[in-house]
Scaffold this motif. Sequence first.
Motif, short mmCIF file in Angstrom:
data_model
loop_
_atom_site.label_atom_id
_atom_site.label_comp_id
_atom_site.label_asym_id
_atom_site.label_seq_id
_atom_site.Cartn_x
_atom_site.Cartn_y
_atom_site.Cartn_z
N THR A 114 -3.44 -30.95 19.86
CA THR A 114 -3.06 -30.89 21.26
C THR A 114 -2.42 -29.54 21.59
O THR A 114 -1.56 -29.06 20.85
CB THR A 114 -2.07 -32.01 21.61
N GLY A 115 -2.86 -28.98 22.68
CA GLY A 115 -2.26 -27.76 23.18
C GLY A 115 -1.47 -28.10 24.43
O GLY A 115 -1.41 -29.26 24.83
N THR A 116 -0.89 -27.07 25.03
CA THR A 116 -0.07 -27.33 26.21
C THR A 116 -0.92 -27.82 27.38
O THR A 116 -0.58 -28.80 28.02
CB THR A 116 0.67 -26.04 26.60
N THR A 117 -2.03 -27.16 27.62
CA THR A 117 -2.83 -27.54 28.79
C THR A 117 -4.03 -28.40 28.44
O THR A 117 -4.43 -29.25 29.20
CB THR A 117 -3.34 -26.29 29.53
N SER A 170 -6.65 -30.05 24.92
CA SER A 170 -6.62 -30.36 23.50
C SER A 170 -7.95 -29.98 22.87
O SER A 170 -8.97 -29.94 23.53
CB SER A 170 -6.39 -31.85 23.28
N ASN A 195 3.52 -21.15 13.20
CA ASN A 195 4.51 -21.99 13.91
C ASN A 195 4.44 -21.83 15.43
O ASN A 195 5.32 -22.29 16.13
CB ASN A 195 5.92 -21.67 13.42
N PRO A 204 2.96 -22.85 18.91
CA PRO A 204 2.16 -23.96 19.47
C PRO A 204 0.88 -23.46 20.13
O PRO A 204 0.81 -22.32 20.59
CB PRO A 204 3.10 -24.58 20.50
N PHE A 205 -0.12 -24.34 20.19
CA PHE A 205 -1.39 -24.01 20.83
C PHE A 205 -1.25 -24.11 22.35
O PHE A 205 -0.52 -24.95 22.85
CB PHE A 205 -2.47 -24.99 20.38
N PHE A 216 4.30 -36.59 6.38
CA PHE A 216 5.44 -36.19 7.19
C PHE A 216 5.59 -34.67 7.23
O PHE A 216 6.40 -34.15 7.97
CB PHE A 216 6.71 -36.89 6.70
N PRO A 269 3.03 -34.13 10.63
CA PRO A 269 3.13 -35.36 11.42
C PRO A 269 1.91 -35.45 12.33
O PRO A 269 1.53 -34.47 12.97
CB PRO A 269 4.40 -35.16 12.24
N GLY A 270 1.32 -36.62 12.36
CA GLY A 270 0.10 -36.77 13.16
C GLY A 270 -1.10 -37.00 12.27
O GLY A 270 -2.15 -37.41 12.73
N ASP A 320 0.07 -31.61 16.97
CA ASP A 320 0.15 -30.31 17.64
C ASP A 320 -0.31 -29.17 16.73
O ASP A 320 -0.28 -28.02 17.13
CB ASP A 320 1.56 -30.06 18.17
N LEU A 348 1.07 -28.03 14.05
CA LEU A 348 2.12 -27.24 13.42
C LEU A 348 2.69 -27.99 12.21
O LEU A 348 2.87 -29.20 12.26
CB LEU A 348 3.27 -26.97 14.40
N ASN A 351 5.54 -29.31 9.64
CA ASN A 351 6.94 -29.69 9.83
C ASN A 351 7.77 -29.04 8.73
O ASN A 351 7.98 -29.64 7.68
CB ASN A 351 7.05 -31.21 9.79
#
Lengths: 278, 433
Positions: free
Chosen positions: A45-48, A50, A98, A100-101, A244, A247-248, A267, A269, A271
């Motif tokens: 998932t990205g901000t706008t 996926s 690190n 985010p997309f 973990f 995550p996801g 996302d 990234l 953890n």
Amino acid sequence: MENPKLWGPGGLCLNIQEDAGLETALLDGALKNNLPKLEFWGKITGTTDSYLIAVGYSPEYPFPKKTFFWTTTSEAHELKVMKVLDDDYAAHAKTLMNTPFTGDPATPYEIVRPEGYEPPPPKTDENGEPIPPEEFREEHKLAYHVSVIDNEVSIIPKGAWICDATHQVIKNVTNCGLTHEAAGSLRNYLHFRYPENDRSKQALVKPGVVRHGDFLDNLEDDAPKGCWGVHYSPDAKYSIVRSFYWPGSYFCHEIKTGNYVSVYFGDGLPNEDILFML
Amino acid sequence: MSFEEAKQYLRGKDEEGASLYEHLSRLLLKIIVEKPHNANAVFEQLSQDLREITQHAPSLLTELDTEPFDAEKISQLEWCRIACHLFTPTENEAAEISYPDLMTEANVFEWTGVNFGRTEVYQLYLAIKQKAKVEASSLRFWGKIFGRSSDYYVVQGVNPEPPPAEEVNIIEGMEGANKYAFWVCSKIGGEWTKLPNVLPDAIIVGRNINRFFTGDLNAPVPSYPPFPGGTEAHLLRSQIAQITAECSISPSGFYIEDDGVDEGIKAIKKVEEISEHRTIDELKELSSWVHHELLIDRNGRCNQPPMNEDEDSRPEQELQNQPILGSIAEDEVVDGPAWTISACPGTGDSPDSTVCVKSLKWPGAYAVAFGNKFTNIYCGFGCPSLRGVSYKIPATPGIQPEWALVDEEISALFEEEDRTTRPSPNENTEEEE
């Protein structure tokens, strides 16, 4: 989403738009790229928007080759082949691990070169014309993240893929799955990648019969302890494995059957705070 | 198939623990020992005879069997028992309690990528309905939180036992984070456990620590700073309080400020009937969505506590006035706005499309508007996303300064000379006697 029952415990799904789009895209992608089948791999998932990612396996010695494909939710019906990064781009992508997309594959990420850096001579096409180097975009970053994530969280239950008499790693069509007891132990879940552990590597090339659990790395050996969690569903019919560190990442196996699903919905990234969180 | 593999296959045991390999070797041994002249012709019979001797007739399990059940059977029988219980109707028909229409909502959640499974949703619906009748109050499905060894389903209702108003300096009651109570269970149909009320201090510490849940409510929470309450149930409640406060959002107009409360206290109430209908284009703007729960401030509270008697004792309680029903457009994470909006289906959106709002701060928190309704759901790990920034352990507080004298005190203070008092010799002699 061939077997929706396997997805329930994860609380996740593709929405109808993505599912319908991918149904076409997976078939189309497999035919056009001459692969027997494409499988859904996960969603980053990205901000706008996926990214939806698919993978196809083709036989290769000593380990099947994985070819990745990607698309975005808004264009779920058409898959594109994932870029393969050279060392230079992979090194740059690593520094962005690190970040985010955004969700836009064309987002540029500037490569800051150290002073005195001399670019390698540009590659030339068949007419001798130089090809300008491709700009580093989110599409490249995506390729790097997918390969790293796949390496760490693509898992199978023991016995789902086997090393046959000719030492080909093939899908086991008669796989009956894990027993209830076996499904509770991380030892019986294997990384579906070319082994990194020496013991597994040797098992893969040694002559003779290779036992199911020997030629792949199992999750039990991963560090830190607790980076994987395995538990049964309340009705004890499914086992669920989660990472973990990523995550996801979600894996679900229907006990005593050959059914399982291993997907990544996150996302993208890592953890890195995991040691504080366990 | 190699020889070894073939042998292994023949050695495979059936339910009775017998294998073909074993049978064949016994049979050949019998033939060699007894040397029948027509061994070839009677092979089948010999085989059959041998079988009758070596194998027992299959016995059916009877009630008297005391065979110990294995772990799988025990957990499955337990599951069947609690799942069956869900389908029996509960008596208490209290008036005017509401429970969510989960089956319809589940279809809406699907647009956001949240799905709990078709039959699970129905069982969850039954379980919540049952609980609502037992509690005789309205409940809503809050969401699901993943743990390391099991997950929590969470339902939300009005707190039946809010902390009393006299204790407001320690813990907030109906006017704050304890307006709602939360019940959790790890398997649908299992016992709902009410989480303890949340302390403002727990929220402050909860913001400074970042932990995965184990799935056991009684598990200790080792952390720095120490977590008030110390068990996972308290931590879970504090995270739920934060998510509820920050991620309960709706299109503006559904809620208004409640004037019917004491002066100085903020409260929000739901509008009975919503008049205006929002268009899809309006809903796609962040500015048309508002927070409909009170935000929790820096001190872990929704409302300022009443003034203390000794006013200067707690100056840190003074803080900025938080907006009520504030727009979500102002929320931010480190790399931009805290929410993203999409209309589903994306291709060819129509007046019937759903609009999904996703939180970037709390991955797994969604709000969806559909028709003239909206719903909120959470499905995640219960941890905020740091957006790629590494977690830092809160620094230890500075060392407290030494006690220092103030000028006017210095003149009033002087060091007293040491005084020695000798015990009188008489007393000692008396004791000795």
